[in-house]
Design an enzyme around this catalytic site. Structure first.
Site, PDB file in Angstrom:
ATOM      1  N   GLU A 290     -71.325  14.062   5.528  1.00 13.50           N
ATOM      2  CA  GLU A 290     -70.898  13.627   4.196  1.00 13.50           C
ATOM      3  C   GLU A 290     -69.913  12.457   4.271  1.00 13.50           C
ATOM      4  OE1 GLU A 290     -71.081  18.188   2.379  1.00 13.50           O
ATOM      5  OE2 GLU A 290     -69.172  17.292   3.001  1.00 13.50           O
ATOM      6  N   GLY A 292     -67.902   9.305   3.086  1.00 10.37           N
ATOM      7  CA  GLY A 292     -67.468   8.730   1.804  1.00 10.37           C
ATOM      8  C   GLY A 292     -66.700   7.456   2.066  1.00 10.37           C
ATOM      9  N   ARG A 330     -52.616   5.292  -3.582  1.00 11.86           N
ATOM     10  CA  ARG A 330     -52.515   5.837  -2.230  1.00 11.86           C
ATOM     11  C   ARG A 330     -51.198   5.498  -1.525  1.00 11.86           C
ATOM     12  NH1 ARG A 330     -55.555   4.317   1.510  1.00 11.86           N
ATOM     13  NH2 ARG A 330     -55.732   6.306   2.616  1.00 11.86           N
ATOM     14  N   TYR A 334     -49.296   8.907  -0.542  1.00 11.77           N
ATOM     15  CA  TYR A 334     -49.125   9.349   0.843  1.00 11.77           C
ATOM     16  C   TYR A 334     -48.941   8.203   1.822  1.00 11.77           C
ATOM     17  CZ  TYR A 334     -54.215   9.552  -0.122  1.00 11.77           C
ATOM     18  OH  TYR A 334     -55.492   9.321  -0.586  1.00 11.77           O
ATOM     19  N   CYS A 361     -43.576   1.094 -13.940  1.00 14.74           N
ATOM     20  CA  CYS A 361     -42.149   1.358 -14.083  1.00 14.74           C
ATOM     21  C   CYS A 361     -41.739   2.508 -13.167  1.00 14.74           C
ATOM     22  CB  CYS A 361     -41.821   1.671 -15.543  1.00 14.74           C
ATOM     23  SG  CYS A 361     -40.067   1.673 -15.884  1.00 14.74           S
ATOM     24  N   GLU A 362     -41.880   2.288 -11.870  1.00 12.75           N
ATOM     25  CA  GLU A 362     -41.536   3.255 -10.834  1.00 12.75           C
ATOM     26  C   GLU A 362     -41.051   2.491  -9.609  1.00 12.75           C
ATOM     27  OE1 GLU A 362     -41.628   6.585 -10.750  1.00 12.75           O
ATOM     28  OE2 GLU A 362     -42.502   6.878 -12.740  1.00 12.75           O
ATOM     29  N   TYR A 390     -61.154   5.670  -2.934  1.00 14.87           N
ATOM     30  CA  TYR A 390     -60.016   6.303  -3.596  1.00 14.87           C
ATOM     31  C   TYR A 390     -59.088   5.310  -4.291  1.00 14.87           C
ATOM     32  CZ  TYR A 390     -61.899   9.879  -0.598  1.00 14.87           C
ATOM     33  OH  TYR A 390     -62.766  10.727   0.035  1.00 14.87           O
TER      34      TYR A 390
END
Length: 440
Positions: A290, A292, A330, A334, A361-362, A390
């Protein structure tokens, strides 16, 4: 600079992908913009399939659509003869809308709803990967009600967890996914499923991790599964017709990454499955995988327009782009790392080190720390590489930022496959606090 697939620097000093100038793409479609190198996706799909076929074994290569799901992407997977892994009703609906053959769809997930399972049965999909005892009960009941029979795999946690180069053989039992391979859960599940006339038990599934740069983890997992098959054969007369060893094959995001060629993973899987099958004197099962990220990850590039800058003396220079964690969460989620370049000035000499900030705003909305670039100016186009997996899948509307468009490029042509969201799209599901006069 490391350029993937068909990416190159053209005569104008611009980044070109699939024979299309990225500066022209920005003029036509705006930024942020996801650009996919279709030829590279096709090349990867064929690499997996051709390796299996050269080894003469039964197989399925299922695209793990959670990496990037859209109607066009699903249709591309179908063109390349892939099966499809879906993990939600939305991904299943997308596949069906795309005209994907339902018999080649595999449905995963640790908490599939009754409605999702009914939808899968109604569509007559090829396989459901059962994750837990609750699902056995629900699926059995639905099959009886709908007079349907469905093929199933049982997902196991084999006690192998892969962390890129490190393989841990204890602890992975603590997972939200699957039946434990060592505490008797899987034997109970096999017995339950075999007693259900509406469920056809095809085989076993496992997935050991993501962004894996070696084959040792797959060898360990296969060994643990086959170590149980002799028991299942004697106790339940069950020998898997399918062994699905999952995905997680690593790609190159930065120079720190050193992935294997995709054929190496397949060759090792086939070798170990053949070895164990011969030892147990059982028919060679069909081998499913599988991929991806390894199909679409490095085929994707995100283009941004550079805006403001901020210099903190003796510390760093921030360069802001018109996207960020709303289109690529991402790095914030992480600490994922990426490489980038100025798509409109690829030949210019790098002269400064900057950190690429998103516009959300972070404080944690940072895409790349310490990137070497030519002296940047507002309006330059930043290309961030290997964002095909992703990125769009995890894109969001935080700060009510509209999600970007997606373009496929191949053989000198560009095709818009996902429209850019508009502000009207952002409020399309909103309802007012009070009804309008004369409205219920």
């Amino acid at each position: 600079m490391y350029l993937q697939g068909t990416s190159k620097i053209n005569q104008l000093g611009h980044l070109e992908i699939g024979g299309v100038d990225t500066v022209e793409l920005v003029k036509q479609y705006g930024t942020p913009l996801y650009v996919y190198d279709v030829a590279l996706i096709r090349e990867r799909a064929r690499s997996f399939k051709n390796t299996f076929e050269s080894l003469g074994v039964p197989y399925q290569v299922a695209y793990a659509s959670k990496a990037f799901s859209s109607i066009a992407m699903v249709q591309l997977a179908n063109e390349e003869g892939l099966s499809l892994d879906v993990v939600s009703g939305g991904e299943l609906y997308t596949a069906l809308k795309a005209g994907f053959p339902p018999e080649k769809i595999h449905f995963h997930g640790n908490n599939k709803s009754i409605d999702e399972l009914a939808m899968a049965l109604e569509a007559n999909i090829g396989c459901i990967v059962i994750d837990n005892f609750y699902e056995i009960d629900v699926l059995s009941s639905l099959c009886r009600q709908m007079n349907k029979k469905v093929a199933v795999l049982l997902r196991v946690t084999p006690g192998v967890e892969a962390h890129t180069h490190d393989y841990i053989t204890t602890g992975q039992e603590d997972s939200k996914f699957g039946f434990d391979l060592h505490n008797g859960q899987i034997e109970k599940a096999i017995e339950l499923v075999k007693n259900q006339s509406h469920l056809q038990l095809l085989g076993i599934h496992c997935h050991i991790g993501s962004q894996i740069f070696g084959t040792e983890g797959f060898v360990l997992a296969a060994g643990k599964i086959f170590g149980k098959i002799s028991i299942w054969k004697e106790k339940f007369q069950f020998v898997p017709k399918v062994v699905n060893l999952g995905g997680g094959f690593g790609i190159r995001y930065t120079k720190e990454d050193d992935p294997l060629p995709m054929n190496v993973y397949v060759e090792k899987m086939v070798e170990v499955v053949k070895e164990h099958s011969e030892k147990l004197q059982i028919p060679l099962p069909e081998i499913w995988i599988e991929p991806g990220r390894s199909l679409v990850g490095d085929a994707g590039t995100t283009l941004y327009s550079i805006g403001s800058q901020k210099v903190v003396p003796n510390i760093r220079k921030y360069v802001a782009v018109d996207g960020g964690m709303s289109d690529n969460i991402r790095p914030a989620l992480y600490q994922a790392k990426y490489e980038g370049a100025l798509a409109n000035r690829m030949n210019d000499e790098c002269s400064e080190t900057v950190s690429i900030a998103g516009k959300c705003c972070e404080s944690g909305d940072m895409l790349i720390w310490d990137l070497s670039l030519p002296t940047v100016k507002a309006g330059d186009i930043l290309a961030v590489f290997c964002t095909g997996a992703y990125g769009y899948s995890m894109a969001n509307n935080y700060n009510r930022i509209a999600r970007p468009a997606v373009v496929f490029v191949e053989n000198g042509e560009a095709r818009l496959v996902v429209k850019r969201e508009t502000y009207e799209d952002l409020v399309s599901l909103d309802l007012p606090l009070k009804a309008e006069v004369g409205q219920p």
